[in-house]
Design a protein around this motif. Structure first.
Motif, PDB file in Angstrom:
ATOM      1  N   ARG A  83      10.765 -58.105   2.654  1.00 34.22           N
ATOM      2  CA  ARG A  83      10.138 -58.331   1.346  1.00 34.22           C
ATOM      3  C   ARG A  83       9.388 -59.659   1.328  1.00 34.22           C
ATOM      4  O   ARG A  83       8.293 -59.775   0.781  1.00 34.22           O
ATOM      5  CB  ARG A  83      11.204 -58.296   0.238  1.00 34.22           C
ATOM      6  CG  ARG A  83      11.509 -56.868  -0.193  1.00 34.22           C
ATOM      7  CD  ARG A  83      12.491 -56.818  -1.344  1.00 34.22           C
ATOM      8  NE  ARG A  83      13.821 -57.192  -0.894  1.00 34.22           N
ATOM      9  CZ  ARG A  83      14.641 -57.993  -1.565  1.00 34.22           C
ATOM     10  NH1 ARG A  83      14.269 -58.517  -2.709  1.00 34.22           N
ATOM     11  NH2 ARG A  83      15.838 -58.275  -1.088  1.00 34.22           N
ATOM     12  N   ARG A 106       6.100 -59.271   3.133  1.00 34.02           N
ATOM     13  CA  ARG A 106       5.104 -58.571   2.299  1.00 34.02           C
ATOM     14  C   ARG A 106       4.509 -59.513   1.255  1.00 34.02           C
ATOM     15  O   ARG A 106       3.307 -59.510   1.016  1.00 34.02           O
ATOM     16  CB  ARG A 106       5.760 -57.373   1.586  1.00 34.02           C
ATOM     17  CG  ARG A 106       5.711 -56.085   2.367  1.00 34.02           C
ATOM     18  CD  ARG A 106       5.777 -54.881   1.438  1.00 34.02           C
ATOM     19  NE  ARG A 106       6.978 -54.881   0.632  1.00 34.02           N
ATOM     20  CZ  ARG A 106       8.138 -54.340   0.991  1.00 34.02           C
ATOM     21  NH1 ARG A 106       8.234 -53.727   2.156  1.00 34.02           N
ATOM     22  NH2 ARG A 106       9.197 -54.390   0.201  1.00 34.02           N
ATOM     23  N   SER A 124       0.583 -60.670   0.786  1.00 30.85           N
ATOM     24  CA  SER A 124      -0.199 -60.486  -0.437  1.00 30.85           C
ATOM     25  C   SER A 124      -0.711 -61.828  -0.963  1.00 30.85           C
ATOM     26  O   SER A 124      -1.838 -61.922  -1.439  1.00 30.85           O
ATOM     27  CB  SER A 124       0.615 -59.675  -1.452  1.00 30.85           C
ATOM     28  OG  SER A 124       0.902 -60.442  -2.584  1.00 30.85           O
TER      29      SER A 124
END
Ligand SMILES: [Zn+2]
Length: 237
Positions: free
Chosen positions: A135, A138, A142
């Motif tokens: 997580r 990610r 982003s």
């Protein structure tokens, strides 16, 4: 458009350009990303450490399985051996050997219980760390994409402003442009002011009527007698 208006526009453009360039060079998103990448590497190390611990525990359990097989083989071997039931010493030796092996098997069973518990715990922690790491990765991707988007938007604004600047400079007479560049350096980015009534817009020192009439002018442009910046007296062409 008068030269005076063009010079004032040029100054606005140069101020905006300086702001955009500074913003691009000093984006807080880039620093935050560097911090997050550092934290990510630490998390990755921790995930590797947890994986190593889980593998160690699995190896320990496999060793324990081997110990148990050896022990059971030893029991079989002892029981298969021919013992003369009338030989008291030999019977006692066999009983002792079997009793030692039974204790050994108990120890193995106890150790297995403890190891199995620790392995389950380690496996759970490893899974949680891997999930968190994924997580986090990610989120960094982003964030990086958002920072790239913001940087390219800023770069686009800078490119547009530079194109408008070239077009503006192309129509300002060379001697005014040279004077503007000189004042830009001397006055740290604020080279030109305009006259509001009798007050120059930057230094705000009221000009007397006689000092105004003494000023030499060309294209409605002179120098401020107080701060010596370029002073636009009239923006009419
Ligand atoms: Zn002034």
């Amino acid at each position: 458009m008068s030269v005076g208006t063009d010079l004032l526009d040029l100054q606005e453009l140069d101020l905006a350009l300086a702001r955009s360039r500074a913003e691009l060079a000093d984006m807080p998103e880039i620093k935050a990303l560097a911090r997050k990448r550092k934290a990510y590497l630490k998390l990755k190390d921790e995930a590797l450490r947890l994986m190593g611990r889980r593998k160690d525990l699995q190896t320990e359990l496999a060793d324990l399985d081997q110990d148990e097989r050896d022990c059971r083989q030893a029991v079989d071997d002892a029981q298969r051996g021919c013992v003369d039931p009338s030989d008291y010493d030999e019977v006692q030796r066999l009983e002792l050997e079997l009793s030692d092996l039974a204790k050994e098997l108990d120890k193995i069973a106890f150790a297995r219980e403890e190891l199995t518990r620790r392995l389950a715990e380690a496996t759970e922690q490893e899974a949680q760390a891997a999930d968190y790491l994924e997580r986090y990765e990610r989120a960094i991707k982003s964030d990086a994409q958002a920072a790239r988007d913001k940087a390219s938007k800023l770069q686009q604004e800078i490119d547009d402003a530079e194109r408008r600047r070239s077009a503006l400079c192309a129509r300002i007479p060379e001697d005014f442009l040279a004077e503007y560049e000189r004042c830009l350096k001397s006055f740290n980015g604020l080279a030109v002011e305009r006259l509001d009534g009798a007050v120059p817009s930057l230094c705000r020192m009221t000009l007397t009527e006689s000092s105004l009439s003494d000023l030499s002018r060309e294209e409605g442009i002179t120098h401020c007698p107080y701060c010596h910046r370029m002073l636009i007296l009239s923006e009419e062409a």
